[in-house]
Write an enzyme that holds these catalytic residues in place. Structure first.
Site, PDB file in Angstrom:
ATOM      1  N   HIS A  71       0.862  -1.185   0.000  1.00 35.12           N
ATOM      2  CA  HIS A  71       0.000   0.000   0.000  1.00 35.12           C
ATOM      3  C   HIS A  71       0.895   1.231   0.000  1.00 35.12           C
ATOM      4  O   HIS A  71       2.020   1.207   0.520  1.00 35.12           O
ATOM      5  CB  HIS A  71      -0.867  -0.044   1.260  1.00 35.12           C
ATOM      6  CG  HIS A  71      -1.944   0.982   1.330  1.00 35.12           C
ATOM      7  ND1 HIS A  71      -1.694   2.303   1.635  1.00 35.12           N
ATOM      8  CD2 HIS A  71      -3.291   0.882   1.164  1.00 35.12           C
ATOM      9  CE1 HIS A  71      -2.834   2.975   1.657  1.00 35.12           C
ATOM     10  NE2 HIS A  71      -3.826   2.146   1.369  1.00 35.12           N
ATOM     11  N   ASP A 128       2.962  -4.281   8.068  1.00 31.91           N
ATOM     12  CA  ASP A 128       1.713  -3.567   7.842  1.00 31.91           C
ATOM     13  C   ASP A 128       0.571  -4.533   8.124  1.00 31.91           C
ATOM     14  O   ASP A 128       0.274  -5.417   7.325  1.00 31.91           O
ATOM     15  CB  ASP A 128       1.657  -3.065   6.395  1.00 31.91           C
ATOM     16  CG  ASP A 128       0.351  -2.347   6.067  1.00 31.91           C
ATOM     17  OD1 ASP A 128      -0.549  -2.317   6.929  1.00 31.91           O
ATOM     18  OD2 ASP A 128       0.234  -1.836   4.942  1.00 31.91           O
ATOM     19  N   GLN A 138      -4.767  -4.683   7.198  1.00 28.07           N
ATOM     20  CA  GLN A 138      -5.783  -5.649   6.778  1.00 28.07           C
ATOM     21  C   GLN A 138      -5.759  -6.898   7.656  1.00 28.07           C
ATOM     22  O   GLN A 138      -6.796  -7.431   8.040  1.00 28.07           O
ATOM     23  CB  GLN A 138      -5.563  -6.055   5.311  1.00 28.07           C
ATOM     24  CG  GLN A 138      -5.700  -4.926   4.313  1.00 28.07           C
ATOM     25  CD  GLN A 138      -7.107  -4.364   4.229  1.00 28.07           C
ATOM     26  OE1 GLN A 138      -8.089  -5.061   4.476  1.00 28.07           O
ATOM     27  NE2 GLN A 138      -7.212  -3.093   3.867  1.00 28.07           N
ATOM     28  N   LYS A 194     -10.537   0.242  10.211  1.00 23.58           N
ATOM     29  CA  LYS A 194     -10.770  -1.040   9.548  1.00 23.58           C
ATOM     30  C   LYS A 194     -11.157  -2.117  10.560  1.00 23.58           C
ATOM     31  O   LYS A 194     -11.797  -3.110  10.208  1.00 23.58           O
ATOM     32  CB  LYS A 194      -9.522  -1.468   8.781  1.00 23.58           C
ATOM     33  CG  LYS A 194      -9.115  -0.490   7.673  1.00 23.58           C
ATOM     34  CD  LYS A 194      -7.925  -1.005   6.910  1.00 23.58           C
ATOM     35  CE  LYS A 194      -7.311   0.057   6.011  1.00 23.58           C
ATOM     36  NZ  LYS A 194      -8.218   0.536   4.962  1.00 23.58           N
ATOM     37  N   CYS A 228      -4.673   2.345  -3.819  1.00 28.27           N
ATOM     38  CA  CYS A 228      -3.472   2.840  -3.133  1.00 28.27           C
ATOM     39  C   CYS A 228      -2.310   1.852  -3.265  1.00 28.27           C
ATOM     40  O   CYS A 228      -1.496   1.702  -2.343  1.00 28.27           O
ATOM     41  CB  CYS A 228      -3.754   3.152  -1.666  1.00 28.27           C
ATOM     42  SG  CYS A 228      -4.878   4.535  -1.425  1.00 28.27           S
TER      43      CYS A 228
END
Length: 401
Positions: free
Chosen positions: A120, A197, A200, A223, A359
């Site tokens: 991303h 990261d 998600q 999220k 993104c």
């Protein structure tokens, strides 16, 4: 028999959208919020707002306790050794920038920063710009045909000059769990710092930071069924000590005069100014809500819905699935159909999906695509949502073809 969600009624936003004729399939961008979170948000403001950490009065003490309780809940959620290893930022993007600026002094010209081809922009641009500022080399790990980081090439590209590895746990475009254990081991063998990261990944399952073993883990409240305006940065204690302060203002210092200052360590030393108090407190309510669910039931529901989504896409001619998604989402293109045209016709039918480069512009470019459509699922979605999506998709494709 339709697959229903037993948690759908807990999310007023989903019910409101449904009443408006909207089918929400964009949870990877931002999730809808449980009533428990909305209650906490209103409760903070309606019960008397106050700033945290500074005031001795009762409203300030009450706000501070609630604010710090969320830090403790996050430490438990991530199985961090303690709450002092959780830093609140204004977004996951800010957390990555905190790391890029806070670690800048650790690197010298010629050092290598390693990312992957699927990152991303939030986990690409801070390192890209750091490399440009400091004369570093940005190394990009390629993917295999399944959408996974190629471990054979990673073993060749992560080498003696590697000083940092920053990779996604779960791709927001390809939906693939990445082989973090192998990648982190390669980086640790070179004594490189590791950044994951988890924006998600944190939404799907519980992830143990002590088992994962990364130096830093970044995720986002909005999220994770929480409010927007809050990012979360977990750091190992020794890794946090390597960060230099990067934002300056109230609360983050021990002492200052006109010419010099002494700053607090993590976490408060990296939370300059008034934090997003209401949102942090409300995130705590979202975590409480999620902790009360049957994790196995949620995972089974999401897996069954995901299978229905993939089967439905596979049954339609001309659809190309990107990668081999494992959970919660699917990105795809349709032969001879522009993704923006298709997204427009779906929107006109009340279907909320994401279209574009998500993104992750370099990833889409590497696939030879200007953009793609993405359907992403939350625990509140059900088979009726997918039925409406596929009916709208068939009608749109009939018009466009």
């Amino acid at each position: 028999m339709l697959l229903t969600s037993p948690w759908r009624a807990d999310f007023p936003g989903i019910l409101a959208l449904e009443a408006q004729g909207q089918t929400y399939l964009d949870s990877a961008a931002t999730a809808q919020k449980p009533q428990a979170m909305l209650n906490a948000l209103l409760g903070y403001y309606a019960g008397g707002a106050a700033n945290v950490h500074r005031a001795q009065h009762l409203p300030g003490e009450r706000a501070t306790r609630a604010f710090e309780a969320t830090r403790e809940k996050l430490a438990h959620w991530l199985n961090a050794p303690g709450p002092a290893q959780i830093i609140f930022t204004r977004s996951a993007t800010e957390a990555f920038n905190l790391l890029a600026y806070g670690l800048e002094s650790q690197f010298q010209a010629g050092d290598e920063l390693v990312i992957s081809a699927l990152e991303h922009h939030a986990n690409l641009l801070p390192w890209q710009q750091l490399a440009l500022r400091r004369g570093l080399k940005l190394v990009v790990l390629p993917l295999n045909e399944s959408g996974l980081i190629d471990l054979t090439q990673a073993a060749q590209l992560i080498g003696p000059r590697t000083r940092l590895l920053a990779v996604s746990q779960l791709s927001n475009v390809l939906g693939c769990w990445q082989p973090l254990d192998r990648l982190l081991a390669l980086a640790k063998a070179q004594n490189a710092l590791t950044v994951v990261d988890g924006a998600q990944g944190v939404v799907h399952g519980r992830h143990d930071m002590q088992t994962l073993g990364c130096d830093f883990y970044v995720c986002s409240s909005h999220k994770l069924y929480g409010p927007d305006g809050v990012g979360i940065l977990y750091g190992r204690e020794d890794a946090l000590q390597r960060l230099q302060h990067w934002q300056f203002g109230g609360e983050m210092l021990v002492h200052t005069d006109y010419q010099s200052a002494q700053f607090r360590p993590a976490p408060l030393g990296f939370e300059a100014g008034t934090p997003p108090i209401a949102s942090v407190i409300a995130l705590g309510a979202s975590l409480d809500y999620l902790a009360g669910l049957d994790n196995a039931a949620v995972a089974a529901h999401e897996a069954a819905l995901h299978t229905q989504l993939l089967d439905g896409l596979a049954a339609r001619e001309g659809i190309r699935l990107l990668g081999e998604p494992h959970v919660a989402l699917a990105s795809f293109v349709v032969e001879d159909v522009h993704n923006a045209d298709l997204a427009h016709l779906l929107t006109e039918q009340g279907i909320a999906v994401r279209a574009g480069h998500h993104c992750a512009m370099p990833l889409l470019q590497s696939l030879g695509l200007a953009g793609a459509l993405r359907v992403s699922l939350g625990l509140y979605n059900d088979a009726g949502d997918l039925q409406r999506f596929f009916a709208a998709l068939d009608q749109a494709l009939e018009l466009l073809r």
